[in-house]
Design a protein around this motif. Sequence first.
Motif, PDB file in Angstrom:
ATOM      1  N   GLU A  52       0.852  -1.185   0.000  1.00 33.35           N
ATOM      2  CA  GLU A  52       0.000   0.000   0.000  1.00 33.35           C
ATOM      3  C   GLU A  52       0.887   1.233   0.000  1.00 33.35           C
ATOM      4  O   GLU A  52       1.765   1.375   0.845  1.00 33.35           O
ATOM      5  CB  GLU A  52      -0.928  -0.004   1.217  1.00 33.35           C
ATOM      6  CG  GLU A  52      -1.955   1.092   1.151  1.00 33.35           C
ATOM      7  CD  GLU A  52      -2.956   1.077   2.306  1.00 33.35           C
ATOM      8  OE1 GLU A  52      -3.834   1.959   2.305  1.00 33.35           O
ATOM      9  OE2 GLU A  52      -2.861   0.220   3.198  1.00 33.35           O
ATOM     10  N   LEU A  53       0.632   2.120  -0.944  1.00 33.63           N
ATOM     11  CA  LEU A  53       1.392   3.357  -1.060  1.00 33.63           C
ATOM     12  C   LEU A  53       0.520   4.523  -0.610  1.00 33.63           C
ATOM     13  O   LEU A  53      -0.577   4.705  -1.134  1.00 33.63           O
ATOM     14  CB  LEU A  53       1.838   3.568  -2.513  1.00 33.63           C
ATOM     15  CG  LEU A  53       2.657   2.441  -3.136  1.00 33.63           C
ATOM     16  CD1 LEU A  53       2.970   2.753  -4.595  1.00 33.63           C
ATOM     17  CD2 LEU A  53       3.929   2.193  -2.347  1.00 33.63           C
ATOM     18  N   GLY A  54       1.011   5.282   0.355  1.00 30.18           N
ATOM     19  CA  GLY A  54       0.256   6.419   0.871  1.00 30.18           C
ATOM     20  C   GLY A  54      -0.959   6.018   1.669  1.00 30.18           C
ATOM     21  O   GLY A  54      -2.053   6.516   1.409  1.00 30.18           O
ATOM     22  N   PRO A  55      -0.805   5.129   2.653  1.00 30.80           N
ATOM     23  CA  PRO A  55      -1.970   4.656   3.411  1.00 30.80           C
ATOM     24  C   PRO A  55      -2.606   5.692   4.333  1.00 30.80           C
ATOM     25  O   PRO A  55      -3.725   5.481   4.801  1.00 30.80           O
ATOM     26  CB  PRO A  55      -1.420   3.474   4.212  1.00 30.80           C
ATOM     27  CG  PRO A  55       0.039   3.757   4.344  1.00 30.80           C
ATOM     28  CD  PRO A  55       0.426   4.465   3.072  1.00 30.80           C
ATOM     29  N   GLY A  56      -1.929   6.795   4.587  1.00 27.41           N
ATOM     30  CA  GLY A  56      -2.521   7.828   5.448  1.00 27.41           C
ATOM     31  C   GLY A  56      -2.858   7.298   6.826  1.00 27.41           C
ATOM     32  O   GLY A  56      -2.009   6.734   7.506  1.00 27.41           O
ATOM     33  N   ALA A  76       3.361  -1.397   3.858  1.00 28.35           N
ATOM     34  CA  ALA A  76       2.841  -0.061   3.544  1.00 28.35           C
ATOM     35  C   ALA A  76       3.976   0.957   3.623  1.00 28.35           C
ATOM     36  O   ALA A  76       4.829   0.877   4.514  1.00 28.35           O
ATOM     37  CB  ALA A  76       1.722   0.312   4.513  1.00 28.35           C
ATOM     38  N   ILE A  77       3.971   1.885   2.690  1.00 28.67           N
ATOM     39  CA  ILE A  77       4.956   2.968   2.683  1.00 28.67           C
ATOM     40  C   ILE A  77       4.214   4.274   2.882  1.00 28.67           C
ATOM     41  O   ILE A  77       3.367   4.652   2.071  1.00 28.67           O
ATOM     42  CB  ILE A  77       5.764   2.996   1.369  1.00 28.67           C
ATOM     43  CG1 ILE A  77       6.520   1.682   1.175  1.00 28.67           C
ATOM     44  CG2 ILE A  77       6.731   4.187   1.370  1.00 28.67           C
ATOM     45  CD1 ILE A  77       7.259   1.572  -0.151  1.00 28.67           C
ATOM     46  N   GLU A  78       4.523   4.950   3.979  1.00 31.15           N
ATOM     47  CA  GLU A  78       3.884   6.218   4.338  1.00 31.15           C
ATOM     48  C   GLU A  78       4.968   7.258   4.585  1.00 31.15           C
ATOM     49  O   GLU A  78       5.884   7.023   5.373  1.00 31.15           O
ATOM     50  CB  GLU A  78       3.017   6.040   5.587  1.00 31.15           C
ATOM     51  CG  GLU A  78       2.430   7.323   6.150  1.00 31.15           C
ATOM     52  CD  GLU A  78       1.656   8.153   5.120  1.00 31.15           C
ATOM     53  OE1 GLU A  78       1.965   9.359   4.976  1.00 31.15           O
ATOM     54  OE2 GLU A  78       0.755   7.597   4.473  1.00 31.15           O
ATOM     55  N   ARG A  79       4.846   8.380   3.922  1.00 30.66           N
ATOM     56  CA  ARG A  79       5.865   9.439   4.028  1.00 30.66           C
ATOM     57  C   ARG A  79       5.829  10.169   5.370  1.00 30.66           C
ATOM     58  O   ARG A  79       6.861  10.522   5.912  1.00 30.66           O
ATOM     59  CB  ARG A  79       5.669  10.428   2.885  1.00 30.66           C
ATOM     60  CG  ARG A  79       6.762  11.454   2.813  1.00 30.66           C
ATOM     61  CD  ARG A  79       6.613  12.291   1.586  1.00 30.66           C
ATOM     62  NE  ARG A  79       7.758  13.156   1.430  1.00 30.66           N
ATOM     63  CZ  ARG A  79       7.994  13.871   0.364  1.00 30.66           C
ATOM     64  NH1 ARG A  79       7.171  13.814  -0.651  1.00 30.66           N
ATOM     65  NH2 ARG A  79       9.041  14.636   0.302  1.00 30.66           N
ATOM     66  N   VAL A 120      -0.185  -7.318  -5.493  1.00 28.14           N
ATOM     67  CA  VAL A 120      -1.054  -6.176  -5.760  1.00 28.14           C
ATOM     68  C   VAL A 120      -0.497  -4.947  -5.046  1.00 28.14           C
ATOM     69  O   VAL A 120       0.046  -5.044  -3.945  1.00 28.14           O
ATOM     70  CB  VAL A 120      -2.511  -6.461  -5.315  1.00 28.14           C
ATOM     71  CG1 VAL A 120      -2.602  -6.724  -3.830  1.00 28.14           C
ATOM     72  CG2 VAL A 120      -3.469  -5.352  -5.738  1.00 28.14           C
ATOM     73  N   VAL A 121      -0.619  -3.808  -5.716  1.00 27.85           N
ATOM     74  CA  VAL A 121      -0.240  -2.523  -5.137  1.00 27.85           C
ATOM     75  C   VAL A 121      -1.495  -1.667  -5.071  1.00 27.85           C
ATOM     76  O   VAL A 121      -2.182  -1.484  -6.082  1.00 27.85           O
ATOM     77  CB  VAL A 121       0.852  -1.812  -5.968  1.00 27.85           C
ATOM     78  CG1 VAL A 121       1.104  -0.401  -5.435  1.00 27.85           C
ATOM     79  CG2 VAL A 121       2.143  -2.627  -5.980  1.00 27.85           C
ATOM     80  N   PHE A 122      -1.795  -1.160  -3.887  1.00 31.25           N
ATOM     81  CA  PHE A 122      -2.910  -0.238  -3.678  1.00 31.25           C
ATOM     82  C   PHE A 122      -2.306   1.149  -3.480  1.00 31.25           C
ATOM     83  O   PHE A 122      -1.565   1.369  -2.537  1.00 31.25           O
ATOM     84  CB  PHE A 122      -3.727  -0.633  -2.445  1.00 31.25           C
ATOM     85  CG  PHE A 122      -4.433  -1.940  -2.610  1.00 31.25           C
ATOM     86  CD1 PHE A 122      -5.670  -1.994  -3.219  1.00 31.25           C
ATOM     87  CD2 PHE A 122      -3.850  -3.121  -2.177  1.00 31.25           C
ATOM     88  CE1 PHE A 122      -6.328  -3.211  -3.391  1.00 31.25           C
ATOM     89  CE2 PHE A 122      -4.494  -4.334  -2.340  1.00 31.25           C
ATOM     90  CZ  PHE A 122      -5.733  -4.379  -2.946  1.00 31.25           C
ATOM     91  N   SER A 123      -2.622   2.066  -4.386  1.00 32.57           N
ATOM     92  CA  SER A 123      -2.032   3.391  -4.325  1.00 32.57           C
ATOM     93  C   SER A 123      -3.083   4.465  -4.040  1.00 32.57           C
ATOM     94  O   SER A 123      -4.061   4.604  -4.769  1.00 32.57           O
ATOM     95  CB  SER A 123      -1.323   3.710  -5.643  1.00 32.57           C
ATOM     96  OG  SER A 123      -0.872   5.046  -5.637  1.00 32.57           O
TER      97      SER A 123
END
Length: 192
Positions: A52-56, A76-79, A120-123
């Motif tokens: 997951e990219l940008g899961p907030g 998950a990658i979260e900035r 799968v990638v969820f963006s």
Amino acid sequence: MQLLAKLSSTTLFLQELVNAPRQVGAILPSSKNLAAAMARWLPEDSNTFALELGPGTGVVTQALIERGLPEDRLIAIERSPKMADHLRSRFPRAKIITGDAFQLDKLLKKYSRHATQIGVVFSSLPLLNFKPAIADDLAKKIRATLAPNGKLVQYSYHLGNKQPKAAAHFSYVASDLIWANLPPARVSVYQK
């Protein structure tokens, strides 16, 4: 307790929106309807990992887990460090990486030994906020990360049929308008 957690998530979201509006890219957290529309694309293979990219604050993350994704199969990658810490407290068995999703290749290599098993990638990244060359580079990295026939599930607030910036590297599968979201959104699905 759920109400308190929801208020905490919303407060955190609003703080981050004020501090970094281009990074957040939304005026409100995703609705449960949008999250469910994304989660329905979760592969049935329980051996695969989801990225997951940008899961907030974790609205889509929660929907993925409710849909059957084992928490330990989520990367998950979260900035935002604050949001990443929040996600770690909500989903302690998931692998939450604090960093820039545009560096996903380096981050996965450094922090996740399961990077070769991503189905799968969820963006939730606001790709329309970025220059085409930057979005194109991210699409290439996502494609390289996915297993054969892996899917990219991306939402955007652009409701037209214009192909998003990442589409050139994938085959189109489907899209769906989610009117019960503020603002309404389009979930687009692509396959490697």
